[in-house]
Design a protein around this motif. Structure first.
Motif, PDB file in Angstrom:
ATOM      1  N   LEU A 705       0.816  -1.210   0.000  1.00 61.77           N
ATOM      2  CA  LEU A 705       0.000   0.000   0.000  1.00 61.77           C
ATOM      3  C   LEU A 705       0.852   1.263   0.000  1.00 61.77           C
ATOM      4  N   LYS A 706       2.039   1.196   0.578  1.00 63.55           N
ATOM      5  CA  LYS A 706       2.887   2.388   0.673  1.00 63.55           C
ATOM      6  C   LYS A 706       3.551   2.718  -0.657  1.00 63.55           C
ATOM      7  N   PHE A 707       4.080   1.713  -1.340  1.00 63.26           N
ATOM      8  CA  PHE A 707       4.897   1.983  -2.519  1.00 63.26           C
ATOM      9  C   PHE A 707       4.112   1.891  -3.833  1.00 63.26           C
ATOM     10  N   LYS A 708       3.310   0.835  -4.025  1.00 59.98           N
ATOM     11  CA  LYS A 708       2.550   0.709  -5.273  1.00 59.98           C
ATOM     12  C   LYS A 708       1.173   0.132  -4.953  1.00 59.98           C
ATOM     13  N   PRO A 709       0.284   0.940  -4.394  1.00 65.00           N
ATOM     14  CA  PRO A 709      -1.028   0.423  -3.983  1.00 65.00           C
ATOM     15  C   PRO A 709      -1.923   0.145  -5.177  1.00 65.00           C
ATOM     16  N   PRO A 710      -2.895  -0.740  -5.020  1.00 63.03           N
ATOM     17  CA  PRO A 710      -3.883  -0.957  -6.087  1.00 63.03           C
ATOM     18  C   PRO A 710      -4.680   0.321  -6.348  1.00 63.03           C
ATOM     19  N   PHE A 711      -5.187   0.476  -7.557  1.00 62.71           N
ATOM     20  CA  PHE A 711      -5.937   1.684  -7.906  1.00 62.71           C
ATOM     21  C   PHE A 711      -6.966   1.329  -8.971  1.00 62.71           C
ATOM     22  N   PRO A 712      -8.066   2.092  -9.036  1.00 62.42           N
ATOM     23  CA  PRO A 712      -9.083   1.835 -10.067  1.00 62.42           C
ATOM     24  C   PRO A 712      -8.543   2.197 -11.441  1.00 62.42           C
ATOM     25  N   ASP A 713      -8.880   1.394 -12.422  1.00 64.43           N
ATOM     26  CA  ASP A 713      -8.319   1.575 -13.757  1.00 64.43           C
ATOM     27  C   ASP A 713      -9.402   1.319 -14.800  1.00 64.43           C
ATOM     28  N   MET A 714      -9.271   2.010 -15.938  1.00 60.99           N
ATOM     29  CA  MET A 714     -10.178   1.785 -17.071  1.00 60.99           C
ATOM     30  C   MET A 714      -9.429   1.000 -18.141  1.00 60.99           C
ATOM     31  N   VAL A 715     -10.006  -0.122 -18.571  1.00 60.47           N
ATOM     32  CA  VAL A 715      -9.368  -0.999 -19.553  1.00 60.47           C
ATOM     33  C   VAL A 715     -10.186  -0.949 -20.835  1.00 60.47           C
ATOM     34  N   PHE A 716      -9.487  -0.657 -21.946  1.00 61.63           N
ATOM     35  CA  PHE A 716     -10.181  -0.509 -23.228  1.00 61.63           C
ATOM     36  C   PHE A 716      -9.916  -1.672 -24.178  1.00 61.63           C
ATOM     37  N   ARG A 717      -9.034  -2.587 -23.791  1.00 64.29           N
ATOM     38  CA  ARG A 717      -8.573  -3.586 -24.753  1.00 64.29           C
ATOM     39  C   ARG A 717      -9.582  -4.703 -25.029  1.00 64.29           C
ATOM     40  N   TYR A 718     -10.574  -4.883 -24.179  1.00 65.03           N
ATOM     41  CA  TYR A 718     -11.488  -6.014 -24.361  1.00 65.03           C
ATOM     42  C   TYR A 718     -12.520  -5.770 -25.449  1.00 65.03           C
ATOM     43  N   SER A 719     -12.912  -4.517 -25.628  1.00 60.25           N
ATOM     44  CA  SER A 719     -13.964  -4.239 -26.609  1.00 60.25           C
ATOM     45  C   SER A 719     -13.894  -2.777 -27.018  1.00 60.25           C
ATOM     46  N   ASN A 720     -14.339  -2.484 -28.250  1.00 53.58           N
ATOM     47  CA  ASN A 720     -14.388  -1.101 -28.723  1.00 53.58           C
ATOM     48  C   ASN A 720     -15.612  -0.362 -28.215  1.00 53.58           C
ATOM     49  N   LYS A 721     -16.579  -1.101 -27.655  1.00 49.12           N
ATOM     50  CA  LYS A 721     -17.826  -0.476 -27.257  1.00 49.12           C
ATOM     51  C   LYS A 721     -18.032  -0.407 -25.757  1.00 49.12           C
ATOM     52  N   LYS A 722     -17.088  -0.900 -25.003  1.00 51.07           N
ATOM     53  CA  LYS A 722     -17.262  -0.848 -23.552  1.00 51.07           C
ATOM     54  C   LYS A 722     -15.918  -0.609 -22.866  1.00 51.07           C
ATOM     55  N   ILE A 723     -16.030  -0.046 -21.668  1.00 51.56           N
ATOM     56  CA  ILE A 723     -14.871   0.202 -20.811  1.00 51.56           C
ATOM     57  C   ILE A 723     -14.996  -0.692 -19.589  1.00 51.56           C
ATOM     58  N   VAL A 724     -14.021  -1.502 -19.358  1.00 52.82           N
ATOM     59  CA  VAL A 724     -14.033  -2.384 -18.190  1.00 52.82           C
ATOM     60  C   VAL A 724     -13.367  -1.654 -17.024  1.00 52.82           C
ATOM     61  N   LEU A 725     -14.135  -1.485 -15.945  1.00 51.14           N
ATOM     62  CA  LEU A 725     -13.589  -0.864 -14.737  1.00 51.14           C
ATOM     63  C   LEU A 725     -13.083  -1.977 -13.820  1.00 51.14           C
ATOM     64  N   GLU A 726     -11.815  -1.924 -13.499  1.00 54.23           N
ATOM     65  CA  GLU A 726     -11.250  -2.948 -12.637  1.00 54.23           C
ATOM     66  C   GLU A 726     -10.188  -2.325 -11.748  1.00 54.23           C
ATOM     67  N   CYS A 727      -9.776  -3.110 -10.766  1.00 54.15           N
ATOM     68  CA  CYS A 727      -8.730  -2.655  -9.859  1.00 54.15           C
ATOM     69  C   CYS A 727      -7.381  -3.144 -10.379  1.00 54.15           C
ATOM     70  N   ASN A 728      -6.546  -2.205 -10.736  1.00 52.92           N
ATOM     71  CA  ASN A 728      -5.170  -2.546 -11.113  1.00 52.92           C
ATOM     72  C   ASN A 728      -4.390  -2.858  -9.838  1.00 52.92           C
ATOM     73  N   THR A 729      -3.690  -3.975  -9.839  1.00 55.11           N
ATOM     74  CA  THR A 729      -2.986  -4.373  -8.606  1.00 55.11           C
ATOM     75  C   THR A 729      -1.864  -3.417  -8.226  1.00 55.11           C
ATOM     76  N   GLY A 730      -1.470  -2.544  -9.139  1.00 52.26           N
ATOM     77  CA  GLY A 730      -0.375  -1.630  -8.829  1.00 52.26           C
ATOM     78  C   GLY A 730       0.971  -2.294  -8.966  1.00 52.26           C
ATOM     79  N   SER A 731       1.136  -3.385  -8.268  1.00 48.45           N
ATOM     80  CA  SER A 731       2.381  -4.155  -8.334  1.00 48.45           C
ATOM     81  C   SER A 731       2.022  -5.636  -8.433  1.00 48.45           C
ATOM     82  N   GLU A 732       2.295  -6.219  -9.585  1.00 52.47           N
ATOM     83  CA  GLU A 732       2.040  -7.645  -9.757  1.00 52.47           C
ATOM     84  C   GLU A 732       2.885  -8.463  -8.789  1.00 52.47           C
ATOM     85  N   ALA A 733       4.103  -7.991  -8.537  1.00 60.71           N
ATOM     86  CA  ALA A 733       4.993  -8.712  -7.618  1.00 60.71           C
ATOM     87  C   ALA A 733       4.403  -8.769  -6.220  1.00 60.71           C
TER      88      ALA A 733
END
Length: 846
Positions: A705-733
Motif C-alpha cells: 500500500l505504501k509503494f505501489k497500492p492498487p488503484f481503479p483503472d479503465m481498460v479498453f482492450r477487451y472491446s471497442n464499445k465498452k470500458i471495463v472498470l477494474e482494480c489494477n494491482t499496482g504491483s504484480e509482484a
C-alpha cells in the motif's frame, strides 16, 4: 586529450624539482601575470579576467581586435581575496594559520586555463631556486567554463589536487571516475536541463529551436535538454552552433537559420561571451517576435543587459542560481586602488575602465590620459559595486569557505567552531588528497544561513530562480518571478508567477507549434523527413474525426456515443448469486462458532482446541465477507481494501490451521509417559504462532500500500464499445507475494498433517486438515491460469469463486465432522471415545 595534459603537467612539475647545479635546465615559464599573496597555505584561482573577442576576416582597414577586460570576472577575483582576508581575521576558522592566494587569468579559453593550471602546479615565479620551497597549492578555485574546468580537472586530478568550480555546470564533470577531485558550488546542468524542460512543458511549447556553444558546456547542455523534452513529445527544429572565436560568416549562418525557421521559442545554452556577437547581429537584422529561453550563463550577464539588446531579447526567461546580498563586500570593492600594490595584475585595467584614465606608476611613461592620483571609487554608482544581487560571485565566496572548512577539519581534526582548537597535523604535511577527502565531507552553515555541502558527485543541491528580462525606467532589470528546486527522490517543484511575466510577443503566452491541431473532418499525416510535431491535415477517408477513447462512433458515423462501463454489480444475476453464497458462508461460520461456544465443555470441543477453533471460525467469517468488497464500482479505497483484506484474513485463517496442526502432531508424537513435549505448545505458544504468521502478511500488505497500492483503472482492450472498470494491482509482484505467502503456509500445514496421517481413527484431526489443505491448494493452483485468462468482470468473479471455494473447503472439512458428532451423534461426544482404546491421546488438552 587528457593524456596530453597529464604528460605536459608531469614535465612541468618535474622540471621544477631539478636544481640548476645538477645541470638540468628549466624549459621555460609561462608569462602569466597574477594576483599573489603569500600564506601558510596557498589556494589557486583561475578566472577569465580577459575575454577573446569574436574574430573576423581582416580587411586591413583597422587593427585586428584583441581581448576585452571582463568586469564581472574581475569581481570574482576580488571576492576570492575578500573571503581569504575575512578567513584570516576569523579566530574560529584556521586560527594562527594564514591563507595565501595566487590568481591567474584563463581568457575563457581551455588552452589558457590549462596553462594557468600548470603554472599553479609549478614553482611560483615570485621565488628563486635558491630560496626556501614555498607552500604548494592545496586547492584551486576554477574555472568559469566547463571546457576550461575539464582541462584543469584532467590535468590536476591525477595529482589529487581538489578543484572547486564556481560557474562550470556541465553534467559530464560529475563523473567521479574521470574527475575524482572536482567539486562545484553551482548546480549541474543535469538539473538545469530538467528545469528548462519543466518550463517548456508548463507553457505547452512543442516546437522550439536551440543554440549551443561549440564546447562541452553547450553540447552537453543541449544534449541533456533534448533527452528531457523528448519524453514530453517536444521537437527540436534546429540546433545552431556558435563560439566567440567563430568568424562572422559562421555567425551569419546561424542568424539566417533563425530567420528562416518557423519557431517562436529558442533556447540559447551558451556562455555570455560566446552569445553576445550573435545577439548584436540579431538586433542588427531586426529579428523580433521570438521568445528566448536562457541558460544561467547569460541571463543575468551585465554586458547584454542593455536597452539596445532588449529590442530583440526582451522578455527572455531563464534560470539562475539564487541571489545573495553581501553588504560587507562593497567597502572592499570601493577601496581597490592601483597605487596600493603597483605590481598587482589586472587592477590598472580595472581602474582605467572605472575612472577613465590610466594611473602613472613608477618606471612607466605613457601617452594615454593620465590620472591625477585624486580619483576615488567611493561614490561610484557603477553596477560593479552593486552587491545586493550576487550569484556567481557568491558561488566564489562559498568555494573559498568550503576549502577553508576542509583545511580546518584536516589540520585540527574537528569542525570549525569546536573548542579547544589544537592542531593535530603540521601545515607542511598537508597532502592534496587529504584536502580532497575532507572537502567531500564538508557540511556547514555560513553567515548567510546557507548550508554548504557536496553530494557523492561533488555537486551542491539544485535550486534556481526564474528570471525575466523587463525594461523599467530605461534599464533592463532581471526580475525574479519563480523558483525551481529538486528533491532527494528525483522529483522537482516549479513555482512561477505567470501573470507577472513580460513576454516578447505581448501580454499573451506565445505559442510555438510546427503544425496546428487538425480541424474536424481531417486527420494527421506525417511529413516525410520532418519531426513528429510536423504534419499535414488531410481529409479523413470517411470525412470523420476519431472519437475520444471513452467514446465510440454510432453506425452512421456521425456521433460519438459514450462507451458502456462494465464491472461486477451487486444486482446482476452473477453478483446476486455470489453475494448469497458469501452471506451463506459467513452465516454458517457464525452458527458453527455459536455451537462451539455452547458446547465448549464437551470432550470433542476440548480435544480440538477450542481457542484456535474459534479463531479459525472468526477468520473464515471474514473470508466469506471479503468477496463483497470485490463487487461494485471500483474506487481507490475498495481497490486497496479488497486485496489486502483478502490476504490478511486468509493468512490468519491458514495460521490458525497451522497452529492446530502443530498441536495435534506434537500431542500424538509424545507417546512416552511423562514426556512434556506437548506442554511446550500451550495456549501462549499457539497465539504466538498465529500472530507472527499473520504479522508477516500484514507487513507485506503495508509495503504494498505504501509503494505501489492498487488503484481503479479503465481498460479498453477487451472491446471497442465498452470500458471495463477494474482494480489494477499496482504491483504484480506484491499481489503474487501475498498469494505466495498464503501458499507457503498451506503447504507447511499439508506436510505436517501428512506426517500425522497414521494416527488413530477415533480422533484424527490431522486427516481432516490434510483433506482441507488439498482442497485449498487445488483451488488456488487452478485459480492462477483462470485469473490470467478471464476477461473483464469475469476476472473478479474467478477471484471471488476461489475465495468462497477454499473457505467452504476449510469449513466443511475441519468443522463438519465435529458438528456431526455434537449435534447428530452425541453418544460419541465422550472422553472415552475421543481418547480411544490405546489411550495415546492423553497429551491433548481436556
Amino acid at each position: 586529450q587528457d593524456s596530453h595534459y597529464l604528460y605536459l603537467g608531469v614535465t612541468v612539475l618535474m622540471s621544477n624539482t631539478f636544481n640548476p647545479v645538477s645541470g638540468c635546465e628549466l624549459f621555460g615559464r609561462f608569462d602569466m601575470p597574477s594576483l599573489f599573496h603569500h600564506g601558510d597555505i596557498m589556494i589557486g584561482g583561475i578566472f577569465p579576467v580577459f575575454n577573446k573577442e569574436v574574430s573576423s576576416t581582416s580587411t586591413f582597414e583597422r587593427e585586428p581586435p584583441g581581448v576585452k577586460f571582463d568586469l564581472r570576472a574581475f569581481r570574482w577575483t576580488q571576492v576570492m581575496i575578500f573571503a581569504i582576508e575575512e578567513i584570516n581575521k576569523d579566530p574560529a576558522l584556521l586560527p594562527n594559520i594564514s591563507l595565501g592566494y595566487r590568481i591567474l587569468n584563463s581568457c575563457a579559453s581551455p588552452t589558457n586555463a590549462l596553462r594557468a593550471a600548470l603554472t599553479l602546479a609549478s614553482r611560483p615565479e615570485e621565488t628563486e631556486f635558491n630560496s626556501s620551497c614555498p607552500p604548494t597549492i592545496s586547492a584551486v578555485i576554477a574555472a568559469s567554463g566547463s571546457s576550461q574546468s575539464l582541462a584543469v580537472a584532467g590535468t590536476l586530478g591525477p595529482f589529487q589536487v581538489p578543484i572547486v568550480s564556481y560557474f562550470s555546470t556541465c553534467a559530464c564533470l560529475s563523473d567521479r571516475a574521470k574527475y575524482p577531485t572536482f567539486f562545484r558550488t553551482i548546480p549541474s546542468d543535469y538539473f538545469q536541463a530538467k528545469a528548462l524542460a519543466a518550463l517548456v512543458k508548463h507553457f505547452g511549447w512543442q516546437w522550439i529551436g536551440a543554440i549551443q556553444s561549440d564546447n562541452d558546456y553547450g553540447r552537453n547542455g543541449i544534449l541533456s535538454f533534448t533527452e528531457e523534452v523528448k519524453k514530453l513529445g517536444v521537437c527540436i527544429a534546429f540546433v545552431g552552433t556558435i563560439l566567440r572565436t567563430y568568424s562572422m560568416d559562421k555567425i551569419l549562418d546561424v542568424v539566417e537559420m533563425i530567420r528562416r525557421s518557423t519557431v517562436k521559442v529558442i533556447l540559447a545554452f551558451v556562455p555570455e561571451g560566446d552569445f553576445y556577437p550573435l545577439m548584436k547581429e540579431v538586433v542588427k537584422q531586426n529579428i523580433t517576435g521570438i521568445q528566448w529561453i536562457a541558460s544561467e550563463a547569460w541571463i543575468t550577464a551585465a554586458r547584454p543587459s542593455t536597452p539596445e539588446i532588449y529590442q530583440a531579447f526582451g522578455g527572455a526567461l531563464g534560470f539562475v542560481v539564487q541571489k545573495m546580498a553581501m553588504p560587507k563586500l562593497k567597502p572592499f570593492l570601493t577601496n581597490i586602488n592601483p597605487y596600493t600594490d603597483p605590481s598587482a595584475a589586472f587592477v590598472k585595467d580595472f581602474w582605467e575602465i572605472m575612472v577613465g584614465c590610466r594611473p602613472v606608476l613608477p618606471e612607466e611613461h605613457r601617452m594615454d590620459k593620465i590620472c591625477t592620483g585624486n580619483e576615488t571609487l567611493l561614490n561610484s554608482q557603477h553596477a560593479f559595486f552593486d552587491v545586493t544581487q550576487l550569484r556567481v560571485t557568491y558561488n566564489v565566496y562559498k568555494a573559498v569557505y568550503a576549502i577553508a572548512h576542509a583545511l580546518h577539519q584536516l589540520i585540527f581534526c574537528k569542525p570549525a567552531g569546536q573548542k579547544p582548537v589544537r592542531p593535530c597535523l603540521n601545515v607542511s604535511e598537508i597532502q592534496p588528497k587529504e584536502v580532497t577527502d575532507h572537502l567531500q565531507r564538508v557540511n556547514f552553515r555560513n553567515e548567510f544561513g546557507d548550508d554548504v555541502f557536496f553530494d557523492e558527485n561533488g555537486d551542491p543541491p539544485a535550486s534556481y530562480d526564474i528570471i525575466n528580462w523587463q525594461l523599467r525606467n530605461g534599464q533592463v532589470q532581471h526580475v525574479t518571478l519563480g523558483h525551481f528546486a529538486s528533491a532527494a527522490n528525483g522529483d522537482f517543484r516549479l513555482n512561477i508567477q505567470e501573470e507577472k511575466i513580460v513576454w516578447r510577443t505581448g501580454k499573451r503566452v506565445p505559442t510555438s507549434v510546427c503544425s496546428n491541431v487538425c480541424p474536424v473532418g481531417t486527420r494527421k499525416a506525417q511529413i516525410k523527413g520532418k519531426p513528429t510535431c510536423c504534419f499535414d491535415c488531410i481529409p479523413c477517408a470517411a470525412d470523420c474525426t476519431p472519437c475520444p477513447q471513452e467514446y465510440w462512433s454510432n453506425e452512421r458515423k456521425d456521433e460519438c456515443i459514450p462507451k458502456t462501463t462494465e464491472f461486477l454489480r451487486y444486482h446482476e444475476p452473477m453478483g446476486i448469486a455470489l453475494t448469497v453464497v458469501s452471506l451463506l458462508g459467513a452465516s454458517l461460520s457464525l452458527v458453527t462458532m455459536m455451537v462451539f461456544i455452547h458446547y465448549r465443555e464437551t470432550p470433542v470441543i476440548k480435544a480440538s482446541n477450542s481457542e484456535l477453533s474459534c479463531f479459525l471460525l472468526f477468520s473464515l467469517f471474514l473470508c466469506f465477507l471479503c468477496p463483497l468488497t470485490f463487487m461494485g464500482r471500483p474506487t481507490v479505497w475498495t481497490c486497496m481494501l479488497r486485496h489486502t483484506a483478502f490476504g490478511v484474513t486468509f493468512a490468519l485463517c491458514i495460521s490458525c490451521v497451522l497452529g492446530k496442526t502443530i498441536v495435534v502432531v506434537t500431542a500424538f508424537k509424545a507417546t512416552i509417559p511423562g514426556n512434556k513435549v506437548a506442554g511446550k505448545f500451550g495456549p501462549a505458544q499457539q497465539r504466538i504462532i498465529v500472530c507472527s504468521c499473520t504479522m508477516i502478511q500484514i507487513l507485506i500488505c503495508v509495503l504494498w500500500l505504501k509503494f505501489k497500492p492498487p488503484f481503479p483503472d479503465m481498460v479498453f482492450r477487451y472491446s471497442n464499445k465498452k470500458i471495463v472498470l477494474e482494480c489494477n494491482t499496482g504491483s504484480e509482484a506484491a499481489f503474487y507475494a501475498v498469494l505466495g505467502y498464503i501458499g507457503i503456509l498451506a503447504i507447511v500445514c499439508l506436510v505436517l498433517a501428512f506426517l500425522a496421517r497414521k494416527l488413530p481413527d477415533n480422533f484424527n484431526e490431522a486427516k481432516f486438515i490434510t483433506f482441507s489443505m488439498l482442497i485449498f491448494c487445488a483451488v488456488w493452483i487452478t485459480f492462477i491460469p483462470a485469473y490470467i485468462s478471464s476477461p473483464g468482470k469475469f476476472t473478479v468473479a474467478v477471484e471471488i469463486f476461489a475465495i468462497l471455494s477454499s473457505a467452504f473447503g476449510l469449513l466443511s472439512s475441519i468443522f463438519a465432522p465435529k458438528c456431526y458428532i455434537i449435534l447428530v451423534k452425541p453418544e460419541k461426544n465422550t472422553k472415552k471415545h475421543v481418547m480411544g482404546i490405546n489411550g495415546i491421546q492423553k497429551n491433548l488438552i481436556f
